[in-house]
Design a protein around this motif. Structure first.
Motif, PDB file in Angstrom:
ATOM      1  N   ASP A 154     -20.956  22.517 -41.184  1.00 47.45           N
ATOM      2  CA  ASP A 154     -21.356  21.223 -40.631  1.00 47.45           C
ATOM      3  C   ASP A 154     -22.864  21.075 -40.507  1.00 47.45           C
ATOM      4  O   ASP A 154     -23.563  22.034 -40.153  1.00 47.45           O
ATOM      5  N   SER A 171     -16.541  14.650 -43.566  1.00 42.82           N
ATOM      6  CA  SER A 171     -16.695  14.290 -42.145  1.00 42.82           C
ATOM      7  C   SER A 171     -16.990  15.514 -41.286  1.00 42.82           C
ATOM      8  O   SER A 171     -17.612  15.401 -40.240  1.00 42.82           O
ATOM      9  N   GLY A 172     -16.527  16.687 -41.723  1.00 40.78           N
ATOM     10  CA  GLY A 172     -16.767  17.882 -40.927  1.00 40.78           C
ATOM     11  C   GLY A 172     -16.044  19.064 -41.534  1.00 40.78           C
ATOM     12  O   GLY A 172     -15.405  18.952 -42.591  1.00 40.78           O
ATOM     13  N   ARG A 232     -23.525   9.615 -46.024  1.00 41.52           N
ATOM     14  CA  ARG A 232     -23.819  10.673 -45.048  1.00 41.52           C
ATOM     15  C   ARG A 232     -25.057  11.464 -45.423  1.00 41.52           C
ATOM     16  O   ARG A 232     -25.746  12.023 -44.579  1.00 41.52           O
ATOM     17  N   TYR A 290     -23.400  12.647 -35.939  1.00 40.00           N
ATOM     18  CA  TYR A 290     -22.012  12.652 -36.441  1.00 40.00           C
ATOM     19  C   TYR A 290     -21.821  11.496 -37.404  1.00 40.00           C
ATOM     20  O   TYR A 290     -22.409  10.441 -37.215  1.00 40.00           O
ATOM     21  N   ASP A 291     -20.920  11.652 -38.402  1.00 37.98           N
ATOM     22  CA  ASP A 291     -20.364  12.941 -38.748  1.00 37.98           C
ATOM     23  C   ASP A 291     -20.954  13.377 -40.076  1.00 37.98           C
ATOM     24  O   ASP A 291     -21.269  12.557 -40.922  1.00 37.98           O
ATOM     25  N   HIS A 325     -20.636  20.703 -29.914  1.00 39.87           N
ATOM     26  CA  HIS A 325     -21.155  19.367 -30.206  1.00 39.87           C
ATOM     27  C   HIS A 325     -22.668  19.424 -30.409  1.00 39.87           C
ATOM     28  O   HIS A 325     -23.411  19.795 -29.497  1.00 39.87           O
ATOM     29  N   HIS A 354     -23.595  18.442 -38.483  1.00 36.79           N
ATOM     30  CA  HIS A 354     -23.616  17.826 -37.147  1.00 36.79           C
ATOM     31  C   HIS A 354     -23.552  18.868 -36.025  1.00 36.79           C
ATOM     32  O   HIS A 354     -23.590  18.495 -34.856  1.00 36.79           O
ATOM     33  N   LYS A 355     -23.446  20.123 -36.379  1.00 36.91           N
ATOM     34  CA  LYS A 355     -23.500  21.157 -35.341  1.00 36.91           C
ATOM     35  C   LYS A 355     -24.907  21.754 -35.313  1.00 36.91           C
ATOM     36  O   LYS A 355     -25.774  21.259 -34.613  1.00 36.91           O
TER      37      LYS A 355
END
Ligand SMILES: Cc1ncc(COP(=O)(O)O)c(C=O)c1O
Length: 490
Positions: free
Chosen positions: A305, A151-152, A364, A314-315, A96, A307-308
């Motif tokens: 990603d 989204s991922g 995004r 996110y996301d 996360h 978001h990592k």
């Protein structure tokens, strides 16, 4: 007021009736959000949602207005105190990411614009195109390659593997479904590959049994010779090997497959080469780590990603596909109501909906654009390197304590270890380590997660956290021992 035709609010909208009051409330909320992030170190990493709060959240459908003030009050009281915890410096569970302070701003501004990024001609699409262009540059893909924000990595792999399936099935899968393929399609990935790969194959009608899991070496990277052997076997059995998924950072330990070797096998054997680079792909931002993912630029598609390891809210993920035509072949549609025009709002060239399953898409790209412009890629590379140094630091702390056992030397940013009391048996130690992790989380001290390595339950620390400091890892190692001692002495 009610008009003669029964229209109760002829000219009303859902906008605030008092914009000044709304402005004041919103300014206050923004201030609170900033303080919330600024002061996060002083708060528990996580706390369970109390029963009475769960109960209050389970409220009936609101039929009448409760007003923004009341709604915001409920948010502050019932929701804000119970986050996942991943914005905290001692959150290292799963993979996360932390989020960025300026994400508060970019998310707010994106909400103000409320752009639909499926297509048409407006600013947000140019931002997404720029972000994708930057991604091509980071990964080393050619300028003609296509991409779309998703989204991922799970969704990115669905898209990458859908393009692969349609390109290699030997029939028109879009028209007839996968049953038209003359032979059963087989995908290969290491035993350490993430479950999202199997899930993608399920969604694509191939089934997770079509994924052959290949043995790994002592560093948990795929064995290329075992892969070649499996391809040969499947061909002999009349099956159709069509795709290899390489891991740039496995979820369990951060292991990296030899991507250059996989690229060569795929070229020689005429297979599609997809990379799951969920977090590891962004090693490309660091001069010292980039050699570890050499060959990533040779893949046919890659999912990763923001978001990592870009720490973006996110996301936000991305999929890139080397062959733009194959990418759009898999998703483009042309109904009259989505007709692209030469000019006006329906102009603007390619639409993102032609590169993925979604028509309506959020903006995004804005938070990624903000992040990359604010900090620049070098700074992110330094943060990624710092996280890897912190993983090695924690590994040394573990090795220095006889009550702790390091279960795998970290390749990147993931450390797996366990508390090992003298004389205890396997199953007891497994449960003890699960309990230690739950205790640390429930006490709000730290949030690692668990996994299993070589049959042993491990405490797993995945560092995609730009807020962590060395002292946080000192505290973690100390706390694991303290909690383990308390549990075994009682
Ligand atoms: C290696 C790897 N692949 C894929 C995924 C799935 O990514 P996402 O959660 O962004 O869909 C993860 C998530 O942690 C991961 O670690």
């Amino acid at each position: 007021m009610q008009t003669h035709d029964g229209d109760r609010c002829p000219d009303e909208s859902l906008d605030p009736q008092n914009w000044e009051a709304f402005r004041q409330l919103a300014h206050g909320a923004l201030d609170e959000a900033i303080s919330y992030v600024q002061q996060v170190r002083e708060t528990p990493v996580w706390q369970p949602v109390p029963e009475n709060v769960k109960h209050r959240l389970k409220e009936p459908l609101p039929l009448t207005p409760q007003g923004i003030e009341n709604t915001y009050c409920d948010f502050r009281e019932l929701i804000l105190p119970y986050p996942t915890g991943n914005i905290h410096p001692r959150f290292w569970g799963w993979v996360h990411g932390t989020g960025l302070a300026t994400g508060i701003l970019s998310e707010m501004l994106s909400a103000a614009m409320n752009s639909n990024c499926g297509g048409r001609d407006h600013g947000a699409l140019y931002v997404e195109r720029t972000v994708i262009d930057w991604c091509r540059h980071i990964i080393g893909y050619p300028s003609e390659a296509s991409g779309v924000l998703v989204s991922g990595t799970s969704m990115g792999s669905v898209i990458g593997l859908a393009v692969a399936r349609n390109a290699r099935a030997g029939c028109d899968v879009r028209a007839e479904g996968i049953r038209c393929a003359p032979k059963a399609l087989v995908t290969y990935a290491s035993k350490e590959a993430h479950s999202s790969v199997g899930k993608a194959l399920e969604l694509l009608g191939l089934g997770h049994a079509s994924l052959r899991k290949i043995a790994v070496d002592e560093k948990r990277a795929i064995r290329p010779e075992a892969l070649l052997e499996a391809i040969k076997e499947d061909r002999q059995a009349g099956r159709e090997p069509f795709c290899v998924v390489g891991c740039a950072g496995t979820v369990n330990t951060g292991a990296i497959d030899d991507l250059a070797a996989l690229a060569k096998i795929c070229r020689d054997e005429r297979l599609w080469f997809h990379v799951d680079g969920a977090f590891g792909a962004l090693c490309a931002l660091s001069d010292s780590l980039r050699p570890l993912i050499r060959g990533i630029e040779l893949s046919d598609s890659i999912a990763f990603d923001f978001h990592k390891w870009l720490y973006v809210q996110y996301d936000a993920g991305c999929v890139l596909v080397r062959d733009r035509q194959l990418h759009s072949n898999a998703f483009a549609t042309r109904p009259d109501y989505l007709r692209h025009l030469d000019r006006g709002l329906a102009g603007g060239g390619e639409w993102f909906t032609d590169f993925g399953p979604e028509l309506s898409r959020s903006f995004r790209a804005l938070k990624v654009w903000f992040a990359l412009k604010e900090h620049g890629t070098r700074r992110f590379g330094e943060m990624i390197e710092k996280n890897c140094r912190q993983a090695r630091y924690l590994a040394r702390l573990i090795e220095a304590d006889p009550r702790l056992e390091l279960l795998a030397e970290p390749t990147l940013n993931i450390v797996c270890f366990r508390y090992r009391p003298p004389g205890a048996n396997g199953e007891d130690v497994d449960q003890l380590n699960r309990d230690i992790v739950a205790d640390l989380q429930e006490r709000g001290m730290a949030a690692p997660s668990t996994t299993r390595l070589n049959g042993k339950v491990a405490i797993r620390v995945a560092i995609v956290n730009h807020r962590s400091r060395r002292e946080d890892f000192d505290l973690l190692a100390r706390s694991v021992v303290e909690v383990g001692n308390q549990r075994t002495s009682g």
